[in-house]
Design a protein around this motif. Structure first.
Motif, PDB file in Angstrom:
ATOM      1  N   VAL A  16       0.906  -1.329   0.077  1.00 22.24           N
ATOM      2  CA  VAL A  16      -0.095   0.112   0.107  1.00 22.24           C
ATOM      3  C   VAL A  16       1.015   1.218   0.071  1.00 22.24           C
ATOM      4  O   VAL A  16       0.471   2.297  -0.747  1.00 22.24           O
ATOM      5  CB  VAL A  16      -0.925  -0.186   1.224  1.00 22.24           C
ATOM      6  CG1 VAL A  16      -1.707   1.333   1.395  1.00 22.24           C
ATOM      7  CG2 VAL A  16      -2.038  -0.926   1.123  1.00 22.24           C
ATOM      8  N   VAL A  17       1.846   1.389   0.869  1.00 17.72           N
ATOM      9  CA  VAL A  17       2.727   2.437   0.994  1.00 17.72           C
ATOM     10  C   VAL A  17       3.791   2.366  -0.135  1.00 17.72           C
ATOM     11  O   VAL A  17       3.837   3.376  -0.836  1.00 17.72           O
ATOM     12  CB  VAL A  17       3.422   2.685   2.405  1.00 17.72           C
ATOM     13  CG1 VAL A  17       4.271   3.940   2.441  1.00 17.72           C
ATOM     14  CG2 VAL A  17       2.179   2.842   3.260  1.00 17.72           C
ATOM     15  N   GLY A  18       4.721   1.126  -0.168  1.00 21.86           N
ATOM     16  CA  GLY A  18       5.504   1.196  -1.127  1.00 21.86           C
ATOM     17  C   GLY A  18       5.491   1.236  -2.541  1.00 21.86           C
ATOM     18  O   GLY A  18       6.086   2.189  -3.289  1.00 21.86           O
ATOM     19  N   VAL A  19       4.457   0.595  -3.083  1.00 20.10           N
ATOM     20  CA  VAL A  19       4.063   0.733  -4.592  1.00 20.10           C
ATOM     21  C   VAL A  19       3.482   2.077  -4.896  1.00 20.10           C
ATOM     22  O   VAL A  19       4.067   2.779  -5.978  1.00 20.10           O
ATOM     23  CB  VAL A  19       2.970  -0.252  -4.736  1.00 20.10           C
ATOM     24  CG1 VAL A  19       2.562  -0.147  -6.429  1.00 20.10           C
ATOM     25  CG2 VAL A  19       3.713  -1.621  -4.685  1.00 20.10           C
ATOM     26  N   LEU A 356      -2.684 -11.320  -6.355  1.00 17.37           N
ATOM     27  CA  LEU A 356      -4.259 -10.660  -6.192  1.00 17.37           C
ATOM     28  C   LEU A 356      -4.008  -9.409  -5.671  1.00 17.37           C
ATOM     29  O   LEU A 356      -4.605  -8.207  -5.901  1.00 17.37           O
ATOM     30  CB  LEU A 356      -4.999 -11.663  -5.531  1.00 17.37           C
ATOM     31  CG  LEU A 356      -6.757 -10.982  -5.393  1.00 17.37           C
ATOM     32  CD1 LEU A 356      -7.156 -10.755  -6.844  1.00 17.37           C
ATOM     33  CD2 LEU A 356      -7.429 -11.694  -4.558  1.00 17.37           C
ATOM     34  N   LEU A 357      -3.307  -9.341  -4.510  1.00 15.90           N
ATOM     35  CA  LEU A 357      -2.923  -8.071  -3.603  1.00 15.90           C
ATOM     36  C   LEU A 357      -2.633  -6.966  -4.736  1.00 15.90           C
ATOM     37  O   LEU A 357      -2.901  -5.928  -4.711  1.00 15.90           O
ATOM     38  CB  LEU A 357      -2.168  -8.440  -2.645  1.00 15.90           C
ATOM     39  CG  LEU A 357      -1.610  -7.097  -1.863  1.00 15.90           C
ATOM     40  CD1 LEU A 357      -3.114  -6.500  -0.977  1.00 15.90           C
ATOM     41  CD2 LEU A 357      -0.947  -7.444  -0.652  1.00 15.90           C
ATOM     42  N   ILE A 358      -1.491  -7.417  -5.297  1.00 14.89           N
ATOM     43  CA  ILE A 358      -0.862  -6.351  -6.260  1.00 14.89           C
ATOM     44  C   ILE A 358      -1.690  -5.805  -7.402  1.00 14.89           C
ATOM     45  O   ILE A 358      -1.766  -4.652  -7.784  1.00 14.89           O
ATOM     46  CB  ILE A 358       0.253  -7.037  -7.024  1.00 14.89           C
ATOM     47  CG1 ILE A 358       1.429  -7.363  -6.039  1.00 14.89           C
ATOM     48  CG2 ILE A 358       1.070  -6.320  -8.330  1.00 14.89           C
ATOM     49  CD1 ILE A 358       2.837  -7.967  -6.565  1.00 14.89           C
ATOM     50  N   MET A 362      -3.334  -2.347  -8.197  1.00 12.52           N
ATOM     51  CA  MET A 362      -3.003  -1.550  -9.110  1.00 12.52           C
ATOM     52  C   MET A 362      -4.429  -1.064  -9.866  1.00 12.52           C
ATOM     53  O   MET A 362      -4.437  -0.020 -10.447  1.00 12.52           O
ATOM     54  CB  MET A 362      -2.507  -2.353 -10.425  1.00 12.52           C
ATOM     55  CG  MET A 362      -1.029  -2.959 -10.391  1.00 12.52           C
ATOM     56  SD  MET A 362       0.191  -1.684 -10.393  1.00 12.52           S
ATOM     57  CE  MET A 362       0.471  -1.466  -8.601  1.00 12.52           C
ATOM     58  N   ALA A 363      -5.520  -1.847  -9.669  1.00 13.53           N
ATOM     59  CA  ALA A 363      -6.847  -1.345 -10.023  1.00 13.53           C
ATOM     60  C   ALA A 363      -7.264  -0.322  -9.362  1.00 13.53           C
ATOM     61  O   ALA A 363      -7.812   0.666  -9.852  1.00 13.53           O
ATOM     62  CB  ALA A 363      -7.985  -2.489  -9.867  1.00 13.53           C
TER      63      ALA A 363
END
Length: 664
Positions: A16-19, A356-358, A362-363
């Motif tokens: 959540v923070v890093g990406v 799925l989390l990634i 992204m979505a």
């Protein structure tokens, strides 16, 4: 909820923070290169909010797919597959593709009748005055708040389910990185990040599809999926489906959902400035092509994704690897959109959860970036510049745009927290959204397409549509279920009644009132919106005053040529008539095929898929996803191949000069 989560809480915070901040740093680099090697400067309000109206169709199509792929697209499409079977993903995709195809008509009309506008609300203001303007600002911002809070509500629910991260921390941290990179880059750089998001989305969807139908030990083939779905229908038959089967298009409630999706999606496309912004940002001669390609490409996302993970959740519910085993999912978990999360975990364990989390992140971030800059444009141009400071300078407009991005990021997080606290989940919001905004759909569309719509028609259609939608919604809930509660108002029939009443009342009242006292409108009035300021700031003569212009560069010379072609098209609306014909023919024919010719015969025949037919259905979903990936990831690169060659050459020259200076 499973007692333990597939991933540690640190992974949730890291993603959540890093990406988010990774893309913020990426945006800094993109903005620097754009300012250095192109004629477009992110320091101008025109470039920040409209990308100087010069984006090619491939990138626009990729941006459309990115903006229309909400968290709900992935979560809710999986939910309807889990609940209704094979019919759910098809109706989700078909019911929401129509609006993008139809928007091709509006995109063409914007270029013909208001080529220099920043927002569709400027057209409303110019045609109908301040009262109508404020009414449609209300509907526009209501749409953005509902969409934005849905993104965070659905996204945070899955992040929490997969990692155990605090749901409120997720709600506030997700938009933080997005706000940062949107402020740094503006609309064009947002398109480029959308491209990267879409690329990752396509890779992950194909990863899930191949794992499910080719390599998974639990399923591994379409035939194995077919037999598991047949067994599931015996244990948990679907109410309203032919013989309770998951393998039929004869699904009464899936059809109801498709109609709701059609009404709700019309509001979220036609009233969301994010979609108008992409039409405004596109080149005049290619806007229609971009929306047709984007619509057909987007269809593959819910269709392929939910036909895979949604059905996998049904097939694996009785498998020990399923997180809720030996029990089926609770209704609250289904409504929260957790079927795809549980299916990914059951199929692929930790790897599936991370993928799925990634893809979900992204979505959420790509759609949130579109919503942020859309609302920023509305607040900047339709409120600040129109009512507070009409003489605002470009620097002031940029500053206000930056501030409004932060304001809306906080606003949608607050609303997502409110929904979570009072017990409203993603499914409820998704089904009821259309009845709140549907009344303004046709009045907004007519504002740019029909010269006969009057001020009274636009206002009365939008307002009475809202009233009719709410009345029909609550009355149906009370009639069918005897009480008005969160649970009863989120059922299929009340939301269907409310959505249909809102959209159809808005249409009928707007047309009737306008025809009762006709006042034909001259499109030259809207064609003059912003024309002097914009044209003077985009001509080659004034462009040389821009310190970032760099007119001697080959990339800039090509951009100047394209700008002259676009200006010629704008000055001669007749040149866009062929594009308008294409938009009408393509949108109506494709809509007829997807919403009637394919599903209705299978519905009326009560056909239950054979194993061979189901295998063909899965193969078609694979092919469609591959074609979608080609349109959204390969086409943008092919269109800009010449630019990249010149860009690399110019960077090499700059690097060579730098070395010579350092050597001397």
């Amino acid at each position: 909820m499973p007692a333990t989560t597939p991933l540690p809480v640190g992974v949730g915070y890291g993603v959540v923070v890093g990406v988010g901040f990774f893309f913020a740093f990426l945006m800094i680099g993109i903005s620097y290169l754009q300012n250095r090697y192109t004629r477009f400067s992110t320091k101008t309000s025109e470039e920040f909010n409209t990308a100087s109206r010069s984006v090619k169709p491939g990138l626009i199509a990729s941006g459309i797919v990115s903006a229309w792929t909400w968290a709900a697209t992935l979560l809710q499409s999986g939910t309807v597959a889990y609940v209704y079977g094979i019919a759910g993903p098809f109706w989700y995709a078909a019911g929401a593709t129509v609006q993008i195809l139809m928007f091709a008509i509006l995109a063409c009309k914007v270029k013909q009748n208001a080529p220099q506008c920043h927002t569709y609300l400027e057209i409303i203001y110019t045609r109908y005055g301040a009262v109508a303007h404020w009414i449609f600002i209300f509907f526009a911002l209501l749409t953005n708040i509902l969409v934005g809070s849905q993104l965070l509500l659905g996204g945070s629910a899955v992040v929490t389910a997969l990692t155990g991260m605090n749901v409120y921390a997720a709600i506030f941290l997700i938009p933080l990185g997005v706000c940062t990179y949107v402020v740094l880059g503006g609309l064009r750089a947002t398109f480029l990040c959308d491209y990267s998001h879409t690329l990752i989305l396509m890779i992950v969807i194909l990863y899930f599809m191949f794992c499910t139908y080719a390599t998974s030990l639990q399923i591994g083939s379409p035939s194995a999926m077919y037999h598991l779905l047949k067994e599931a229908a015996v244990k948990r038959p679907v109410v309203g489906n032919q013989d309770g089967s998951y393998l039929t298009m004869k699904s009464n409630f899936a059809l109801v959902f498709g109609i709701i999706q059609l009404c709700s999606g019309s509001g979220t496309v036609f009233l969301d400035q994010a979609y108008w912004q992409r039409a405004i940002a596109s080149r005049p001669t290619t806007a229609v092509r971009a929306y047709i390609l984007g619509g057909m490409a987007w269809f593959a996302i819910p269709f392929g994704f939910a036909t895979t993970l949604g059905l996998a959740a049904v097939a694996l519910t009785d498998h020990p690897s399923f997180p809720t085993y030996p029990n089926p999912m609770a209704p609250s978990q289904v409504s929260a959109g957790l079927s795809v999360a549980f299916a990914a975990t059951a199929l692929l364990g930790t790897g599936g959860s991370i993928a799925l989390l990634i893809v979900l992140f992204m979505a959420v971030t790509s759609c949130a970036s579109a919503e942020l800059i859309a609302v920023s444009s509305v607040l900047t141009f339709d409120i600040f510049k129109t009512y507070i400071k009409p003489s605002a300078t470009p620097a002031q407009l940029i500053l206000v745009s930056h501030i409004m991005i932060g304001v809306f990021g906080l606003t949608m997080a607050i609303f997502a927290c409110i929904w979570n606290i009072i017990g409203i989940d993603l499914g409820w919001l998704f089904l009821t959204m259309g009845l709140l905004i549907g009344g303004a759909v046709f009045p907004a569309a007519f504002a740019i397409t029909w010269r006969g719509q009057t001020k009274a028609g636009a206002i009365s259609g939008a307002v009475t549509g809202l009233m009719a939608g709410i009345i029909a919604w609550l009355a149906t809930a009370h009639t069918y279920y005897g009480a008005i509660t969160v649970s009863t108002t989120g059922m299929e029939y009340p939301t269907l009644a409310g959505n249909l009443a809102a959209v159809m009342t808005g249409l009928i009242v707007s047309v009737a009132v306008s025809l009762a006292r006709p006042q034909p409108f001259d499109w030259e009035v809207t064609r003059s919106i912003n024309a002097p300021a914009v044209l003077s700031s985009t001509t080659p003569d004034s462009a040389s005053d821009d310190p970032n212009h760099n007119k001697e560069l080959a990339t800039v010379i090509d951009e100047e040529k394209e700008m002259r072609e676009d200006t010629a098209a704008v000055e001669e609306p007749s040149k866009l008539r062929s594009a308008f014909k294409l938009a009408c023919i393509a949108s109506f024919v494709l809509t007829f095929i997807m919403d009637f010719l394919i599903p209705i015969p299978m519905f009326l025949s009560h056909y239950i898929f054979s194993q061979g037919f189901f295998t063909a259905w899965v193969i078609i979903s694979f092919l469609w996803v591959f074609c979608s990936a080609a349109v959204t990831t390969i086409l943008p690169l092919w269109e800009t191949a010449d630019f990249f060659r010149e860009f690399v050459r110019e960077v090499a020259v700059d690097v060579g000069r730098g070395r010579k200076r350092s050597a001397s």
